[in-house]
Design an enzyme around this catalytic site. Structure first.
Site, PDB file in Angstrom:
ATOM      1  N   GLU A 215       0.859  -1.188   0.000  1.00 56.08           N
ATOM      2  CA  GLU A 215       0.000   0.000   0.000  1.00 56.08           C
ATOM      3  C   GLU A 215       0.892   1.235   0.000  1.00 56.08           C
ATOM      4  O   GLU A 215       1.944   1.249   0.649  1.00 56.08           O
ATOM      5  CB  GLU A 215      -0.885   0.018   1.245  1.00 56.08           C
ATOM      6  CG  GLU A 215      -1.634   1.358   1.376  1.00 56.08           C
ATOM      7  CD  GLU A 215      -2.791   1.340   2.342  1.00 56.08           C
ATOM      8  OE1 GLU A 215      -2.767   0.534   3.284  1.00 56.08           O
ATOM      9  OE2 GLU A 215      -3.723   2.143   2.155  1.00 56.08           O
ATOM     10  N   CYS A 415      -6.603   1.335   2.647  1.00 58.65           N
ATOM     11  CA  CYS A 415      -7.457   2.520   2.593  1.00 58.65           C
ATOM     12  C   CYS A 415      -7.220   3.320   1.313  1.00 58.65           C
ATOM     13  O   CYS A 415      -8.126   3.971   0.814  1.00 58.65           O
ATOM     14  CB  CYS A 415      -7.222   3.382   3.823  1.00 58.65           C
ATOM     15  SG  CYS A 415      -7.846   2.582   5.302  1.00 58.65           S
ATOM     16  N   ASN A 546     -12.452  -3.013   0.681  1.00 56.45           N
ATOM     17  CA  ASN A 546     -11.378  -3.124   1.663  1.00 56.45           C
ATOM     18  C   ASN A 546     -11.945  -2.846   3.042  1.00 56.45           C
ATOM     19  O   ASN A 546     -12.291  -1.701   3.332  1.00 56.45           O
ATOM     20  CB  ASN A 546     -10.274  -2.105   1.362  1.00 56.45           C
ATOM     21  CG  ASN A 546      -9.234  -2.054   2.470  1.00 56.45           C
ATOM     22  OD1 ASN A 546      -8.573  -3.063   2.744  1.00 56.45           O
ATOM     23  ND2 ASN A 546      -9.107  -0.918   3.126  1.00 56.45           N
ATOM     24  N   GLU A 547     -12.065  -3.852   3.831  1.00 58.48           N
ATOM     25  CA  GLU A 547     -12.544  -3.743   5.215  1.00 58.48           C
ATOM     26  C   GLU A 547     -13.646  -2.698   5.394  1.00 58.48           C
ATOM     27  O   GLU A 547     -13.648  -1.925   6.345  1.00 58.48           O
ATOM     28  CB  GLU A 547     -11.380  -3.519   6.196  1.00 58.48           C
ATOM     29  CG  GLU A 547     -10.602  -2.247   6.074  1.00 58.48           C
ATOM     30  CD  GLU A 547      -9.565  -2.059   7.183  1.00 58.48           C
ATOM     31  OE1 GLU A 547      -9.498  -0.968   7.748  1.00 58.48           O
ATOM     32  OE2 GLU A 547      -8.822  -3.025   7.504  1.00 58.48           O
TER      33      GLU A 547
HETATM   34  O1  AHR Z   1      -2.362  -1.380   6.678  1.00 57.75           O
HETATM   35  C1  AHR Z   1      -2.715  -0.084   7.035  1.00 57.75           C
HETATM   36  C2  AHR Z   1      -4.219   0.145   6.959  1.00 57.75           C
HETATM   37  O2  AHR Z   1      -4.872  -0.695   7.862  1.00 57.75           O
HETATM   38  C3  AHR Z   1      -4.857  -0.193   5.655  1.00 57.75           C
HETATM   39  O3  AHR Z   1      -4.789   0.848   4.760  1.00 57.75           O
HETATM   40  C4  AHR Z   1      -6.276  -0.447   6.017  1.00 57.75           C
HETATM   41  O4  AHR Z   1      -6.884  -1.372   5.158  1.00 57.75           O
HETATM   42  C5  AHR Z   1      -6.187  -0.931   7.437  1.00 57.75           C
HETATM   43  O5  AHR Z   1      -7.045  -0.236   8.248  1.00 57.75           O
END
Ligand code: AHR
Length: 819
Positions: A215, A415, A546-547
């Site tokens: 990321e 994120c 994503n989550e």
């Molecule tokens: O890994 C850091 C963050 O943790 C990621 O962006 C998110 O998916 C999670 O909350």
């Protein structure tokens, strides 16, 4: 810590006894009591919905100490997730409805529950009549609170109270740390263990178990893995990238040195509408230089060649010679070249600079004659990138990732993938094609994404290291922690409007065509081919979401996307999402949705304490094997106070990974998160690999990932573990995992010892076939706060062999089959 827990336990029991005595005075057990529900005004309800009960509405007994049974999920972490004036009502069907104010602007939060413990997904209506109701004041634990009162059955309060007790107990387990081992294991003698392999029970496990999650967080991309050395090369830094930084704008990292010249930013007639800003250098008299600071400087290595390039034009048609220099802190020129800009139109200019010395430098562009020059996309790349790719990756960092031997790479987040608000959702199409036409964007971690490292580069990297690409796209909703951005539709609780969902889904389908489509016969396959990759990338996995919070808005959009992919590309393995935690509403609702739709895989996330991992090694043993949906543990890491990465966190991960290998039939993929972090620019700790401009600094956890990645198998060989010490605390701190890699025939034994004493292990490999008499052993060991490196040696192997595991250690033995 233990003393504190005992004290709290005694306090709790005393408190219970007092309250129970209060009940006994009135009656043995009341049928019903008053339940006061409130959110603490002191923290704007951020600690959530709390309860107290009373027989007389005078004396209130809190249920759980400061314990929130429901927390608001609206908007950003921290200050914005408020629960103001909650109102609890019961419907005629007996369902509890809790409604609260979000803030003064955005309306209400609402959730329902049958037992006040498990709450359904939250909704955020603009208006509601459920909020109306009388608020009363009551004193709870010495503080006056405002809330609503309901008459409820005593069993309901008992249920709430038991839930709280259970949580307290779990938290005490999850708080276990090696620092308490002196007391916990006082007098513990070295342990004897036998590990007997049971090849007759062998089962196939996923070949993709260990991967990596990239990321763009902590300057992982620009200034990190992406080898570009010029910061803000496109002059597109924007004040909105970073709140509260006055210097964050188009001129960031640039400065004018010297006199009789001006440096401004213009947007008239840019190279491309996606890249509207450029520099105007107006030289009255030569001498001044336009300077770029790089990302914490520009690190040069003696003898290495660097590709300089820029777009430039001379609007007055006056040709100008430019000196391009790399200069160190003392003003010494460490490398230089020159160029002539003559065109009135935008044109690319290129030159190569050879470093004369190893030095930390900055870039100087020095016009040699008076006149106006326009500059954009000013770039400097080492020629020596990973695999020598143009627009490539920093070699040492990319190699460090490659060394893990990740079987897949998930990108671009996190994120970053679903973005802060609808406008910030990552759009893959903005990240491919010519660099000057890519659309830079705010990075929600508080900086800027040039998109120089875009989808093409991610796919190329995956191919270069033999990893499956796993792109993750937003499920039509932005990050669950998006700011409200002043209107309800902008945050997580909004979704892409239905009128735009068709186009959004088409973008996702186009991505699959871009990755896999025929270079001549498909529109997007052609685009890929034009970018230099005629062969398909062979994309098999695609992450959607994503989550996210599993709200109705999410479910509707995810279902539309999922069905569209399934219809057009039935072979594609869609990876869904089940929220940010290993339990709770999003986890439950996410799984329900996945089961209903038959989603092939879901992405689970959990960052947890060492104690959590220790006490949840059976997390996937309990999984329902008949489920169609497999698991991708897409983000996990051990977090300790201070967020350090050391052997305590690394061994916890090694222990848990042993359980993941054991469950490699349901857990198909895993990736530690986050992967990279540039020193002095971290938004998140711990990370797997730290770096600066010159050094790569893998953490101890990195070596655990690498040892698992390099010693993966596709067949799990169960074993019987017997310890001479029968204490459960001891058993939980020892793990073994034996796998076979059918390609090489090697059998790999992994042994984890999280005890403060040695474990003398006898490994019995009877039945696995003849093996070489000696094997490579790798050991990672140290005191819990240490950050050691792995040590390799060779040991003698027989059908049965002894292996002494040092206190706090991870041992990997790779045994080759006999010739
Ligand atoms: O890994 C850091 C963050 O943790 C990621 O962006 C998110 O998916 C999670 O909350």
């Amino acid at each position: 810590m233990r003393k504190l827990f005992l004290f709290l336990a005694v306090l709790f029991v005393t408190f219970q006894q007092v309250t129970l005595a209060a009940i006994r005075e009135v009656a043995s057990t009341p049928d019903s009591v008053y339940l006061f529900s409130f959110a603490a005004s002191g923290d704007d309800g951020r600690s959530g919905l709390r309860f107290a009960w009373s027989m007389d509405q005078e004396n209130w007994f809190e249920v759980g100490r400061n314990y929130g049974y429901l927390r608001c999920d609206y908007s950003r972490w921290g200050s914005q997730k408020k629960m103001l004036d909650p109102c609890l009502k019961q419907s005629s069907e007996g369902e509890w409805i809790c409604t609260w104010k979000l803030n003064d602007r955005d309306g209400y939060g609402q959730a329902t529950s049958k037992d006040l413990i498990y709450w359904t997904s939250q909704k955020y209506p603009r208006t509601t009549s459920d909020f109306e109701g009388m608020r009363v004041k009551a004193v709870v634990a010495g503080e006056e609170q405002k809330g609503s009162i309901n008459r409820v059955a005593w069993e309901l309060v008992e249920g709430l109270s038991k839930h709280y007790d259970w949580n307290q107990y779990r938290n005490s387990l999850y708080g276990e740390r090696p620092v308490q081992d002196g007391e916990r294991f006082a007098g513990l003698q070295p342990v004897q263990a036998t590990v007997t392999v049971q090849p007759e029970r062998a089962k196939e496990i996923s070949e993709l178990l260990l991967g990596a999650f990239f990321e763009d967080i902590n300057y992982s991309a620009d200034g990190g893995l992406y080898a570009e050395l010029i910061q803000n090369r496109d002059f597109e830094y924007d004040p909105s990238d970073r709140e509260g930084d006055k210097n964050w704008n188009s001129t960031h990292s640039w400065a004018l040195k010297g006199e009789k010249a001006g440096f401004t930013i213009d947007t008239a007639d840019p190279i491309h509408p996606n890249n509207p800003h450029y520099a105007v250098l107006d030289v009255e008299q030569p001498g001044a230089a336009l300077v770029n600071a790089g990302f914490d400087g520009i690190a040069l290595n003696i003898g290495e060649k660097y590709d300089f390039s820029m777009f430039a034009r001379a609007p007055q048609g006056k040709s100008s010679k430019l000196k391009i220099r790399l200069v160190d802190g003392e003003g010494k020129v460490c490398g230089e070249t020159s160029l002539s800009v003559s065109s009135r139109q935008w044109k690319t200019y290129k030159a190569v600079i050879t470093a004369k010395v190893t030095a930390d430098t900055h870039l100087e562009i020095i016009p040699q004659s008076a006149g106006e020059l326009n500059l954009d996309m000013v770039s400097l790349f080492p020629q020596d990138t990973f695999k020598g790719r143009k627009n490539g990756l920093r070699k040492d960092l990319a190699q460090t990732i490659a060394d893990i031997h990740p079987r897949f790479i998930r990108f671009p987040g996190g994120c970053v993938a679903h973005g802060d608000g609808l406008k910030n959702i990552y759009q893959w199409k903005n990240t491919v094609g010519p660099l000057e036409a890519r659309k830079a964007q705010r990075n929600l971690w508080g900086y800027h994404q040039s998109m120089g490292l875009g989808y093409f580069e991610y796919f190329q990297f995956c191919e270069d290291i033999g990893a499956e690409p796993l792109p993750v796209l937003a499920a039509g909703v932005p990050c669950q922690n998006s700011a409200c951005h002043g209107n309800l539709g902008g945050g997580q609780q909004g979704g892409i409007p239905m009128s735009e969902m068709g186009a959004y889904i088409q973008d996702i389908l186009d991505l699959i065509e871009w990755a896999n489509g025929d270079a001549k016969k498909t529109k997007w396959g052609k685009v890929r081919a034009e970018a230099g990759h005629p062969k398909p990338f062979n994309l098999k996995y695609i992450g959607i979401g994503n989550e996210d919070l599993i709200t109705d808005i999410f479910k509707e959009r995810f279902t539309m996307i999922f069905n569209a992919i399934k219809e057009k590309y039935p072979e594609m393995i869609v990876v869904g999402t089940v929220g940010p935690f290993n339990e709770g509403t999003d986890y439950v609702e996410g799984w329900k949705l996945a089961d209903k739709l038959g989603v092939p895989m879901v992405d689970e996330h959990y960052y947890q304490s060492p104690g959590w991992f220790l006490h949840n090694q059976d997390f996937y043993d309990k999984y329902d094997r008949s489920k169609k949906t497999k698991v991708y543990l897409g983000e996990y890491a051990t977090h300790i106070p201070g967020r350090k990465a050391n052997i305590e966190t690394a061994l916890t991960e090694a222990l848990y990974l042993a359980s993941l290998e054991r469950n490699g039939d349901v857990v198909h993929m895993t990736s530690y998160a986050p992967l990279l972090a540039k020193e002095r620019h971290t938004q998140w700790n711990p990370d797997l690999i730290y770096f600066n401009n010159r050094e790569v600094k893998p953490t101890t956890g990195y070596y655990v990932q690498k040892l698992y990645g390099q010693n993966a198998g596709n067949e799990y060989l169960p074993s019987k573990i017997v310890l001479d010490n029968k204490d459960d605390k001891v058993r939980k701190r020892f793990a073994s995992s034996i796998v076979r890699d059918s390609a090489s025939g090697d059998v790999i034994v992994k042994l984890v010892n999280l005890l403060p004493v040695e474990v003398n292990t006898n490994v019995d490999l009877s039945g696995i076939g003849a093996v070489q008499p000696s094997a490579k052993r790798t050991v990672l060991t140290g005191k819990p706060t240490d950050t050691p490196l792995p040590v390799e040696d060779r040991i003698q192997i027989a059908e049965k062999f002894d292996c002494n595991l040092p206190a706090y250690s991870f041992t990997v033995i790779r045994i080759q089959k006999a010739n």
